[in-house]
Design a protein around this motif. Structure first.
Motif, PDB file in Angstrom:
ATOM      1  N   LEU A   7       0.994  -0.841   0.339  1.00  0.00           N
ATOM      2  CA  LEU A   7       0.179   0.207   0.036  1.00  0.00           C
ATOM      3  C   LEU A   7       1.373   1.360  -0.226  1.00  0.00           C
ATOM      4  CD1 LEU A   7      -2.630  -0.973   2.314  1.00  0.00           C
ATOM      5  CD2 LEU A   7      -3.406  -0.568   0.013  1.00  0.00           C
ATOM      6  N   LEU A   8       1.886   1.703   1.453  1.00  0.00           N
ATOM      7  CA  LEU A   8       2.628   2.517   0.906  1.00  0.00           C
ATOM      8  C   LEU A   8       3.315   2.633  -0.395  1.00  0.00           C
ATOM      9  CD1 LEU A   8       4.854   1.419   4.224  1.00  0.00           C
ATOM     10  CD2 LEU A   8       2.312   3.836   3.699  1.00  0.00           C
ATOM     11  N   GLU A   9       4.009   1.554  -0.947  1.00  0.00           N
ATOM     12  CA  GLU A   9       4.564   1.749  -2.548  1.00  0.00           C
ATOM     13  C   GLU A   9       3.809   2.381  -3.612  1.00  0.00           C
ATOM     14  OE1 GLU A   9       5.484  -2.156  -5.699  1.00  0.00           O
ATOM     15  OE2 GLU A   9       6.948  -2.083  -3.933  1.00  0.00           O
ATOM     16  N   ALA A  10       2.314   1.594  -3.397  1.00  0.00           N
ATOM     17  CA  ALA A  10       1.460   2.260  -4.449  1.00  0.00           C
ATOM     18  C   ALA A  10       1.072   3.955  -4.491  1.00  0.00           C
ATOM     19  CB  ALA A  10      -0.094   1.259  -4.470  1.00  0.00           C
ATOM     20  N   ALA A  11       1.028   4.133  -2.980  1.00  0.00           N
ATOM     21  CA  ALA A  11       0.454   5.358  -2.648  1.00  0.00           C
ATOM     22  C   ALA A  11       1.997   6.483  -3.130  1.00  0.00           C
ATOM     23  CB  ALA A  11       0.283   5.444  -0.672  1.00  0.00           C
ATOM     24  N   GLU A  12       2.954   5.515  -3.254  1.00  0.00           N
ATOM     25  CA  GLU A  12       4.210   6.563  -3.796  1.00  0.00           C
ATOM     26  C   GLU A  12       4.513   6.406  -5.226  1.00  0.00           C
ATOM     27  OE1 GLU A  12       8.744   5.779  -3.725  1.00  0.00           O
ATOM     28  OE2 GLU A  12       8.186   4.317  -2.196  1.00  0.00           O
ATOM     29  N   VAL A  13       4.365   5.392  -5.247  1.00  0.00           N
ATOM     30  CA  VAL A  13       4.125   5.534  -7.970  1.00  0.00           C
ATOM     31  C   VAL A  13       2.634   6.112  -7.986  1.00  0.00           C
ATOM     32  CG1 VAL A  13       3.677   4.221  -9.108  1.00  0.00           C
ATOM     33  CG2 VAL A  13       4.905   3.038  -7.101  1.00  0.00           C
ATOM     34  N   VAL A  14       1.550   6.527  -7.281  1.00  0.00           N
ATOM     35  CA  VAL A  14       1.236   6.787  -7.955  1.00  0.00           C
ATOM     36  C   VAL A  14       1.575   8.773  -7.702  1.00  0.00           C
ATOM     37  CG1 VAL A  14      -1.821   7.913  -6.888  1.00  0.00           C
ATOM     38  CG2 VAL A  14      -0.771   5.376  -7.681  1.00  0.00           C
ATOM     39  N   ALA A  15       1.712   9.362  -6.410  1.00  0.00           N
ATOM     40  CA  ALA A  15       2.651  10.165  -6.342  1.00  0.00           C
ATOM     41  C   ALA A  15       3.413  10.494  -7.073  1.00  0.00           C
ATOM     42  CB  ALA A  15       2.841  10.617  -4.607  1.00  0.00           C
ATOM     43  N   ARG A  16       4.788   9.908  -7.274  1.00  0.00           N
ATOM     44  CA  ARG A  16       5.704  10.196  -8.158  1.00  0.00           C
ATOM     45  C   ARG A  16       5.080  10.834  -9.547  1.00  0.00           C
ATOM     46  NH1 ARG A  16       9.484   6.036  -7.202  1.00  0.00           N
ATOM     47  NH2 ARG A  16      10.033   6.663  -9.648  1.00  0.00           N
ATOM     48  N   LEU A  17       4.098   9.324 -10.021  1.00  0.00           N
ATOM     49  CA  LEU A  17       2.650   9.736 -11.068  1.00  0.00           C
ATOM     50  C   LEU A  17       2.221  11.326 -11.214  1.00  0.00           C
ATOM     51  CD1 LEU A  17       1.955   6.292 -11.860  1.00  0.00           C
ATOM     52  CD2 LEU A  17       3.357   6.776 -13.271  1.00  0.00           C
ATOM     53  N   ARG A  18       1.209  11.672 -10.163  1.00  0.00           N
ATOM     54  CA  ARG A  18       1.188  12.961 -10.656  1.00  0.00           C
ATOM     55  C   ARG A  18       2.295  14.195 -10.804  1.00  0.00           C
ATOM     56  NH1 ARG A  18      -3.008  11.274  -6.028  1.00  0.00           N
ATOM     57  NH2 ARG A  18      -4.957   9.840  -6.761  1.00  0.00           N
ATOM     58  N   GLU A  19       3.326  13.451 -10.274  1.00  0.00           N
ATOM     59  CA  GLU A  19       3.816  14.980 -10.330  1.00  0.00           C
ATOM     60  C   GLU A  19       5.097  14.886 -11.623  1.00  0.00           C
ATOM     61  OE1 GLU A  19       6.863  14.711  -7.337  1.00  0.00           O
ATOM     62  OE2 GLU A  19       5.802  14.553  -5.598  1.00  0.00           O
ATOM     63  N   LYS A  20       4.859  13.944 -12.400  1.00  0.00           N
ATOM     64  CA  LYS A  20       4.566  13.111 -14.074  1.00  0.00           C
ATOM     65  C   LYS A  20       6.470  13.175 -14.353  1.00  0.00           C
ATOM     66  CE  LYS A  20       0.918  14.592 -15.672  1.00  0.00           C
ATOM     67  NZ  LYS A  20      -0.187  13.414 -15.676  1.00  0.00           N
ATOM     68  N   ASP A  21       6.577  11.995 -12.734  1.00  0.00           N
ATOM     69  CA  ASP A  21       7.619  11.674 -13.238  1.00  0.00           C
ATOM     70  C   ASP A  21       8.026  10.105 -13.898  1.00  0.00           C
ATOM     71  OD1 ASP A  21      10.498   9.585 -12.183  1.00  0.00           O
ATOM     72  OD2 ASP A  21       9.829  10.123 -10.127  1.00  0.00           O
ATOM     73  N   GLU A  22       8.796  10.181 -14.930  1.00  0.00           N
ATOM     74  CA  GLU A  22       8.302   9.597 -15.641  1.00  0.00           C
ATOM     75  C   GLU A  22       9.203   7.628 -15.451  1.00  0.00           C
ATOM     76  OE1 GLU A  22      10.448  10.613 -19.753  1.00  0.00           O
ATOM     77  OE2 GLU A  22       8.423  12.429 -19.751  1.00  0.00           O
ATOM     78  N   SER A  23       9.951   8.246 -14.705  1.00  0.00           N
ATOM     79  CA  SER A  23      10.093   7.054 -13.952  1.00  0.00           C
ATOM     80  C   SER A  23       9.665   5.770 -13.147  1.00  0.00           C
ATOM     81  CB  SER A  23      11.872   7.018 -12.896  1.00  0.00           C
ATOM     82  OG  SER A  23      11.772   7.510 -11.485  1.00  0.00           O
ATOM     83  N   ALA A  61      -3.020   6.264 -18.821  1.00  0.00           N
ATOM     84  CA  ALA A  61      -2.986   6.290 -16.744  1.00  0.00           C
ATOM     85  C   ALA A  61      -2.205   8.119 -16.198  1.00  0.00           C
ATOM     86  CB  ALA A  61      -2.254   5.205 -16.439  1.00  0.00           C
ATOM     87  N   PHE A  62      -1.339   7.749 -17.824  1.00  0.00           N
ATOM     88  CA  PHE A  62       0.416   9.063 -17.295  1.00  0.00           C
ATOM     89  C   PHE A  62      -0.798  10.031 -17.355  1.00  0.00           C
ATOM     90  CE2 PHE A  62       3.410  11.620 -18.388  1.00  0.00           C
ATOM     91  CZ  PHE A  62       4.287  11.405 -16.529  1.00  0.00           C
TER      92      PHE A  62
END
Length: 191
Positions: A7-23, A61-62
């Motif tokens: 859950l923490l990993e998913a939240a972190e990944v989604v937060a990074r995606l919202r910042e438009k982090d391509e990695s 999704a991005f």
């Protein structure tokens, strides 16, 4: 403990995606790409069309990650997008109506050592079950794939596809009956 970490990993990944982090997008593509590709292939019956649906899924999704309200549902959200993309492809006219494919193309996944899931899928893909699923109408293929391949409960399939619960149950029952008939006919045809 593992569930909390996920859950923490998913939240972190989604937060990074919202910042438009391509990695983060690359991470999501690596993590869910094969799964979505298999799903799309089972639905559209063509590797190129499946790859296109998955690419469109990741792009959408991005672009629209802000619409995901619950980061822990990232995978289900991606599955919903790929299913919708496959539906759109089934509705649109394409070159395959002029040049139908010759025989069934085997879905090949790129990995060094296949895990148990990949080994099972390879056996299933090369077997008659996959061939039989491809003979079903799209609406039956869709629920069969989500129920058996993604192991989604009927209520979740109902929500994913925006269908009545009883409609999903009926499509599953009819799809199973048709699969049984197809498999029986194929078995009788073998020498």
């Amino acid at each position: 403990m593992r569930e909390v970490r996920t859950l923490l990993e998913a939240a972190e990944v989604v937060a990074r995606l919202r910042e438009k982090d391509e990695s983060a997008l690359r991470y999501v593509m690596d993590r869910y790409g094969d799964n979505l590709l298999r799903t799309a292939y089972l639905l559209v019956k063509d590797r190129q069309a499946a790859e296109e649906a998955v690419q469109d899924t990741f792009l959408q999704a991005f672009r629209k990650i802000a619409q995901l309200n619950h980061p822990d549902q990232l995978h289900a959200w991606l599955v919903r997008i790929v299913v919708n993309r496959c539906r759109m492809q089934q509705r649109t006219w394409s070159w395959r109506h002029i040049f139908p494919t010759l025989g069934e193309k085997r879905l090949l996944l790129e990995s060094d050592e296949p895990g148990p899931e990949e080994m099972f899928f390879d056996q299933w893909q090369s077997g008659s079950v996959s061939h039989a699923i491809h003979q079903l109408a799209y609406n039956y293929r869709e629920v069969i794939t989500l129920y058996y391949y993604h192991e989604m409960p009927i209520a979740e399939i109902s929500g994913q596809l925006a269908l009545n619960l009883n409609t999903v149950k009926a499509r599953l029952a009819r799809g199973r009956a048709q699969l049984k008939d197809i498999l029986n006919r194929e078995q009788e045809a073998r020498p």
